[in-house]
Design an enzyme around this catalytic site. Structure first.
Site, PDB file in Angstrom:
ATOM      1  N   LEU A  37       0.843  -1.197   0.000  1.00  0.00           N
ATOM      2  CA  LEU A  37       0.000   0.000   0.000  1.00  0.00           C
ATOM      3  C   LEU A  37       0.879   1.249   0.000  1.00  0.00           C
ATOM      4  CD1 LEU A  37      -2.856  -0.971   2.469  1.00  0.00           C
ATOM      5  CD2 LEU A  37      -2.477  -1.625   0.081  1.00  0.00           C
ATOM      6  N   ARG A  73       1.986  14.925   6.485  1.00  0.00           N
ATOM      7  CA  ARG A  73       2.819  15.367   7.605  1.00  0.00           C
ATOM      8  C   ARG A  73       4.307  15.438   7.266  1.00  0.00           C
ATOM      9  NH1 ARG A  73       0.611  11.393  12.024  1.00  0.00           N
ATOM     10  NH2 ARG A  73      -0.225  10.390  10.168  1.00  0.00           N
ATOM     11  N   GLN A 111      -5.159   3.698  -7.075  1.00  0.00           N
ATOM     12  CA  GLN A 111      -6.257   4.039  -6.166  1.00  0.00           C
ATOM     13  C   GLN A 111      -6.379   5.560  -6.236  1.00  0.00           C
ATOM     14  OE1 GLN A 111      -5.505   3.989  -1.971  1.00  0.00           O
ATOM     15  NE2 GLN A 111      -7.594   3.392  -1.455  1.00  0.00           N
ATOM     16  N   LYS A 158      41.485  11.210 -11.786  1.00  0.00           N
ATOM     17  CA  LYS A 158      40.302  10.791 -12.539  1.00  0.00           C
ATOM     18  C   LYS A 158      40.781   9.951 -13.702  1.00  0.00           C
ATOM     19  CE  LYS A 158      38.944  12.238 -16.130  1.00  0.00           C
ATOM     20  NZ  LYS A 158      38.623  12.929 -17.393  1.00  0.00           N
ATOM     21  N   ASN A 211      57.633   9.060  -9.668  1.00  0.00           N
ATOM     22  CA  ASN A 211      57.441  10.097  -8.667  1.00  0.00           C
ATOM     23  C   ASN A 211      56.882  11.340  -9.352  1.00  0.00           C
ATOM     24  OD1 ASN A 211      58.103  10.973  -5.724  1.00  0.00           O
ATOM     25  ND2 ASN A 211      58.672  12.672  -7.059  1.00  0.00           N
ATOM     26  N   ALA A 234      55.228  17.747  -6.519  1.00  0.00           N
ATOM     27  CA  ALA A 234      54.152  18.613  -6.032  1.00  0.00           C
ATOM     28  C   ALA A 234      53.662  19.554  -7.123  1.00  0.00           C
ATOM     29  CB  ALA A 234      54.645  19.426  -4.845  1.00  0.00           C
TER      30      ALA A 234
HETATM   31  C1  UD1 Z   1      -3.369   1.318   9.811  1.00  0.00           C
HETATM   32  C2  UD1 Z   1      -4.263   0.243  10.432  1.00  0.00           C
HETATM   33  C3  UD1 Z   1      -3.996   0.150  11.926  1.00  0.00           C
HETATM   34  C4  UD1 Z   1      -2.537  -0.111  12.183  1.00  0.00           C
HETATM   35  C5  UD1 Z   1      -1.668   0.922  11.484  1.00  0.00           C
HETATM   36  C6  UD1 Z   1      -0.223   0.534  11.576  1.00  0.00           C
HETATM   37  C7  UD1 Z   1      -6.314   0.195   9.112  1.00  0.00           C
HETATM   38  C8  UD1 Z   1      -7.720   0.633   9.041  1.00  0.00           C
HETATM   39  N1  UD1 Z   1      -5.626   0.595  10.172  1.00  0.00           N
HETATM   40  O1  UD1 Z   1      -3.789   2.544  10.399  1.00  0.00           O
HETATM   41  O2  UD1 Z   1      -4.770  -0.876  12.495  1.00  0.00           O
HETATM   42  O3  UD1 Z   1      -2.277  -0.129  13.577  1.00  0.00           O
HETATM   43  O4  UD1 Z   1      -2.006   1.017  10.093  1.00  0.00           O
HETATM   44  O5  UD1 Z   1       0.569   1.568  11.096  1.00  0.00           O
HETATM   45  O6  UD1 Z   1      -5.855  -0.542   8.273  1.00  0.00           O
HETATM   46  N2  UD1 Z   1      -3.095   3.727   2.308  1.00  0.00           N
HETATM   47  C9  UD1 Z   1      -3.438   3.667   0.973  1.00  0.00           C
HETATM   48  N3  UD1 Z   1      -4.687   4.011   0.591  1.00  0.00           N
HETATM   49  C10 UD1 Z   1      -5.644   4.402   1.490  1.00  0.00           C
HETATM   50  C11 UD1 Z   1      -5.284   4.462   2.847  1.00  0.00           C
HETATM   51  C12 UD1 Z   1      -4.001   4.117   3.225  1.00  0.00           C
HETATM   52  O7  UD1 Z   1      -2.612   3.311   0.142  1.00  0.00           O
HETATM   53  O8  UD1 Z   1      -6.749   4.684   1.057  1.00  0.00           O
HETATM   54  C13 UD1 Z   1      -1.739   3.363   2.714  1.00  0.00           C
HETATM   55  C14 UD1 Z   1      -1.008   4.562   3.289  1.00  0.00           C
HETATM   56  O9  UD1 Z   1      -0.275   5.219   2.289  1.00  0.00           O
HETATM   57  C15 UD1 Z   1      -0.098   3.906   4.314  1.00  0.00           C
HETATM   58  C16 UD1 Z   1      -0.855   2.667   4.750  1.00  0.00           C
HETATM   59  O10 UD1 Z   1      -1.811   2.420   3.741  1.00  0.00           O
HETATM   60  O11 UD1 Z   1       1.126   3.482   3.756  1.00  0.00           O
HETATM   61  C17 UD1 Z   1      -1.522   2.828   6.107  1.00  0.00           C
HETATM   62  O12 UD1 Z   1      -2.454   3.860   6.041  1.00  0.00           O
HETATM   63  P1  UD1 Z   1      -2.710   4.822   7.249  1.00  0.00           P
HETATM   64  O13 UD1 Z   1      -3.742   5.778   6.878  1.00  0.00           O
HETATM   65  O14 UD1 Z   1      -1.416   5.345   7.734  1.00  0.00           O
HETATM   66  O15 UD1 Z   1      -3.316   3.800   8.303  1.00  0.00           O
HETATM   67  P2  UD1 Z   1      -3.378   4.004   9.853  1.00  0.00           P
HETATM   68  O16 UD1 Z   1      -4.516   4.908  10.166  1.00  0.00           O
HETATM   69  O17 UD1 Z   1      -2.067   4.349  10.392  1.00  0.00           O
END
Ligand code: UD1
Ligand code: CA
Length: 460
Positions: free
Chosen positions: A8, A15, A73, A353, A379, A382
């Site tokens: 994912l 942030r 997505q 180089k 040699n 310098a």
């Molecule tokens: C998620 C988990 C949580 C876990 C945590 C660990 C869910 C609902 N929650 O929460 O239980 O403890 O990770 O870090 O799964 N992403 C997508 N598409 C989306 C949403 C997210 O690609 O629509 C990707 C984000 O880029 C990220 C990862 O999924 O890399 C996690 O998403 P994030 O929103 O950070 O999930 P958390 O709320 O942290």
């Protein structure tokens, strides 16, 4: 068992406060996403899918010539929705390992443990979760277990009750699930929750009601499952990675003056009894033979250094090969194509180089040696400069064995100097020199007696 990995990586990572998509931020000189793709390869993924969204084109082009399957997505509606985008391309009888593009430091060993837990049960549908115990579980989904310790649900922080918030076992997000079950469950997810998202974690409750087994594998090192949401966490991951790498080097026989002051952005291979002083940075592929010593503040990339060579303080080496027992620096710069045979000495403020320098030769001070072929026991005095460039083309300088180049010589290439020839200091050499000859190419000295130096007027 067929293992397919879904990574994912669609989130924006606001942030980070960056124009760069979050998963492209580097740890140890490599994007977090590349770390995760390498992890998928290391655990023998049969097919790796990456779900992209924010900065999709930029993310794609950061991984050129890759065999990964991209799934788009376009709107980030939650982790369950993200997995669903990749799922049509996943084969029904696969086990699906879900990884996160912003969780870069999980080891293949930990994932292997998770995958083999699920492989043992691969003939029936299953879910295997990677969980971890955290002193501060704030922000994570909590693992809910029943009286017989069986997992019954994952509850997100924002949806959790006060009692659930006290649970310290959390969801790392990494899990292994049978594709057939995912294909049945994901269309049933709802976004009726505190964040209005399709939570992947809701499949746990579905597994329970379908009677599908849920297994748990616990990670022992929290940093292995830590993601980076901001640059503070990114730096924490970097330091953890570097400390882990430093430990590996020390166990392999290298002494580090300070394990917290070395950075490896690539791979560093060391022999026995290597010594590395503080503040050194290694990039790309670097190999250090037995007994090599690296002084403080060196930057070394894509370089091979043979046994017992010493690189002194503040030297920069890039794309070089350094022979055994050489001495380089302090303040030396070896650029790509520098090949030093054994026992060569390169001293301070010397830049090389595309230079091939033979056994025992010395370039000790203040020189530029480029596009040069230098024999053994030469040699170079310098301040010697190979004038290799006319503004358009590059030309070669050849110095045969045992040549002696006087200080402050300009070798105007193309030029070739024969065996054991000598060049007088301050010469501008524009023509070839035969074996054994002395060449002096400088204006003759005139002495003028009774010369009156102009005098300054007295100060007012
Ligand atoms: C998620 C988990 C949580 C876990 C945590 C660990 C869910 C609902 N929650 O929460 O239980 O403890 O990770 O870090 O799964 N992403 C997508 N598409 C989306 C949403 C997210 O690609 O629509 C990707 C984000 O880029 C990220 C990862 O999924 O890399 C996690 O998403 P994030 O929103 O950070 O999930 P958390 O709320 O942290
Ligand atoms: Ca997160």
């Amino acid at each position: 068992m067929i293992l397919e990995v879904i990574i994912l990586a669609a989130g924006q990572g606001s942030r980070m406060r960056s124009t760069l998509p979050k998963v492209l931020h580097p740890v140890a000189g490599k994007s977090m996403l590349s770390h995760v793709i390498d992890l998928a390869t290391a655990v023998a993924s049969d097919k790796t899918h990456v779900v992209i969204g924010h900065g999709a084109d930029q993310v794609k082009s950061s991984i050129p010539n890759s065999t990964v399957q991209w799934a788009l997505q376009s709107e980030q509606k939650g982790t369950g929705h993200a997995v669903a985008q990749a799922l049509p391309a996943v084969s029904d009888d696969a086990q699906v390992l879900i990884l996160y593009g912003d969780v870069p430091l999980t080891t293949p060993e930990t994932i292997q443990k998770l995958v083999s837990t699920s492989a043992n049960k691969a003939n029936t549908e299953q879910v295997t979760l990677l969980t971890v115990e955290l002193d501060d579980p704030n922000g994570y989904g909590r693992i809910i277990r029943n009286n017989s310790d069986q997992v019954t649900a994952i509850v997100e922080q924002k949806d959790a009750s006060a009692a659930q918030l006290r649970i310290s076992e959390v969801n790392t997000g990494i899990m292994c699930v049978s594709a057939s079950a995912l294909k049945r469950w994901l269309p049933k997810l709802s976004d009726n929750n505190a964040q209005g998202e399709y939570y992947l974690t809701d499949i746990i409750a579905m597994a329970v009601s379908d009677g599908v087994a849920i297994h748990v594998c616990q990670a022992t090192e929290p940093m292995e499952v830590q993601g980076a949401n901001n640059r503070i966490q990114l730096e924490e991951l970097e330091r953890f990675y570097q400390r882990r790498y430093a430990d590996k080097l020390m166990l392999a026989g290298a002494s580090l003056a300070d394990a917290s002051r070395i950075d490896v952005r690539g791979s560093l291979t060391t022999g026995n009894d290597v010594y590395i002083d503080i503040n050194c940075v290694f990039e790309g592929e670097v190999t250090l033979g037995d007994g090599v010593r690296i002084g403080p503040n060196c930057h070394i990339s894509d370089t091979k250094i043979a046994s017992n060579a010493e690189i002194k303080a503040n030297s920069v080496l890039e794309g070089a090969v350094v022979g055994a027992d050489c001495s380089v620096g302090p303040f030396a710069r070896l650029r790509p194509g520098t090949i030093l045979a054994a026992e060569v000495k390169i001293g301070n403020f010397v830049e090389t180089k595309k230079a091939n320098i033979g056994i025992g030769s010395k370039v000790s001070h203040l020189s530029y040696i480029g596009d040069a072929e230098i024999g053994r026991d030469v040699n170079v005095g310098a301040g010697t400069i190979t004038c290799n460039y006319d503004g358009v083309n590059k030309y070669k300088t050849t110095l045969a064995d045992e040549v002696f180049v006087g200080s402050n010589t300009a070798l105007v290439a193309p030029v070739s100097v024969g065996k054991a020839a000598t060049i007088g200091a301050g010469s501008v050499i524009t023509g070839n020199i035969a074996d054994g000859e002395l060449a002096v190419a400088r204006s003759k000295q005139r002495n003028i007696s009774g010369w009156q130096r102009p005098k300054k007027l007295a100060r007012d």
